[in-house]
Design an enzyme around this catalytic site. Structure first.
Site, short mmCIF file in Angstrom:
data_model
loop_
_atom_site.label_atom_id
_atom_site.label_comp_id
_atom_site.label_asym_id
_atom_site.label_seq_id
_atom_site.Cartn_x
_atom_site.Cartn_y
_atom_site.Cartn_z
CD GLU A 1 60.23 70.79 32.88
OE1 GLU A 1 61.30 70.24 33.23
OE2 GLU A 1 59.13 70.43 33.29
CG HIS B 1 60.83 69.15 36.72
ND1 HIS B 1 60.72 68.67 35.45
CD2 HIS B 1 60.64 68.08 37.52
CE1 HIS B 1 60.49 67.37 35.45
NE2 HIS B 1 60.43 66.97 36.73
NE ARG C 1 59.17 63.55 32.81
CZ ARG C 1 59.55 63.38 34.09
NH1 ARG C 1 58.98 64.07 35.06
NH2 ARG C 1 60.52 62.53 34.39
C1 GLV Z 1 61.16 63.80 38.02
O1 GLV Z 1 60.54 64.47 37.28
C2 GLV Z 1 61.12 62.37 37.98
O2 GLV Z 1 60.58 61.78 37.03
O3 GLV Z 1 61.68 61.75 38.90
#
Ligand code: GLV
Length: 319
Positions: free
Chosen positions: A267, A285, A238
């Site tokens: 983001e 991401h 994250r």
């Molecule tokens: C993506 O970031 C997830 O947590 O699956």
């Protein structure tokens, strides 16, 4: 009473088809986050919510949805949901672990290799028309094989990253609040260590931890200063685990050599100081974004939602 579900963003048809006909579905087929007021309006009277990380489910949202019994996140991370508030209100929260482990580990390695061997710079150069002759010292990168890999967060994804390191004959260090069992450490040839040692000794540091109050800005100016000047940082966990402003400074001033980032603090905004830097490889991401895995995530989320609505235990409740 017939059950009703809100699917707050686009979800594959095959996953939506699992929902029985007697369950009414309100479906937002776009991939843009709904304004909070619209989310709250559309959640009114719903029994289940299937959502993605772009949907923030906080106490205020939950308060407006007293009939809600389950929030099924289509992601393994669930920092977009106030889990404590959900528990207090008797709402089950589920996520999608396991199905994305290998795909996400593949992508952490993609970033690691791309940053180490300067693949994005090389691609730009190859297309630029500036490649006019074979050059001895063109785009030298760093070797990966035989180096030390530090894994922060040794859960499912961290371990899948470690398994891939076996093929690169690396020394693997890991840091986690929970120590892995001896068999896993032996099999993955991974040694537990404190964070300070891991950061000091690793050539590559890859982050696979949840975002919590403890891990927010785990990598900041102070910790970046303790890494090797040749080190490469990878983040597919994250964004807020890393202080982006401090990272941009570290990359610009050579405290560390390079970074590979799939996630960002705000983001989809990327810190402007990162944008001009050539020693950072960035992705929007997408670590779990293979067709197979995204379908598996969507399917698991729908199954979790339906299980709770049918009074059964969910397949993958958040811990
Ligand atoms: C993506 O970031 C997830 O947590 O699956």
């Amino acid at each position: 009473m017939p059950k009703s579900v809100f699917i707050s963003n686009v979800l594959p048809q095959a996953a939506r088809d699992l929902i029985p006909k007697d369950v009414s579905v309100d479906y937002n087929e776009t991939d843009t986050p709904l304004p909070k007021s619209e989310l709250m309006t559309r959640l009114r009277g719903k029994d289940g919510l299937v959502c993605q990380i772009i949907t923030t489910v906080d106490d205020e949202v939950l308060a407006q949805a007293p009939s809600l019994r389950v929030v099924a996140n289509v992601a393994v991370g669930y920092n977009n949901i106030d889990v404590a508030a959900a528990r207090r209100r008797g709402v089950v929260v589920t996520n999608t672990p396991d199905v994305l482990t290998e795909t996400t580990a593949d992508f952490a390695w993609t970033l690691l290799m791309a940053a180490a061997r300067r693949v994005v710079e090389a691609d730009r150069f190859a297309r630029s028309g500036r490649w006019t002759r074979w050059q001895w010292d063109l785009l030298w990168g760093a070797d990966v094989h035989g180096k030390t890999l530090g894994i922060v967060g040794f859960g499912r994804i961290g371990r899948a990253v470690a398994r891939r390191a076996l093929g690169f004959d690396m020394r693997v260090l890991y840091h986690d609040a929970v120590r892995a069992d001896a068999a896993a450490e032996r099999e993955l040839r991974a040694a537990p260590t404190d964070l300070a040692t891991l950061l000091r000794e690793s050539d590559f540091v890859t982050l696979h931890t949840n975002l919590t109050a403890e891990t927010r800005h785990l990598i900041d100016a102070r910790t970046l200063r303790t890494m090797k000047p040749s080190a490469i940082l990878v983040n597919a966990s994250r964004g807020p685990v890393v202080d982006e402003a401090a990272l941009a400074r570290a990359l610009r001033e050579g405290w560390i050599a390079a970074a590979g980032l799939d996630v960002f603090e705000e983001e989809p905004t990327i810190h402007p100081d990162l944008l001009p830097l050539t020693n950072v490889v960035m992705a929007p991401h997408i670590a779990s974004a293979s067709g197979e895995t995204r379908l598996a995530m969507a399917t698991l989320a729908v199954k979790n939602c339906l299980a709770v609505l049918e009074g059964k235990p969910p397949l993958t409740p958040v811990p």
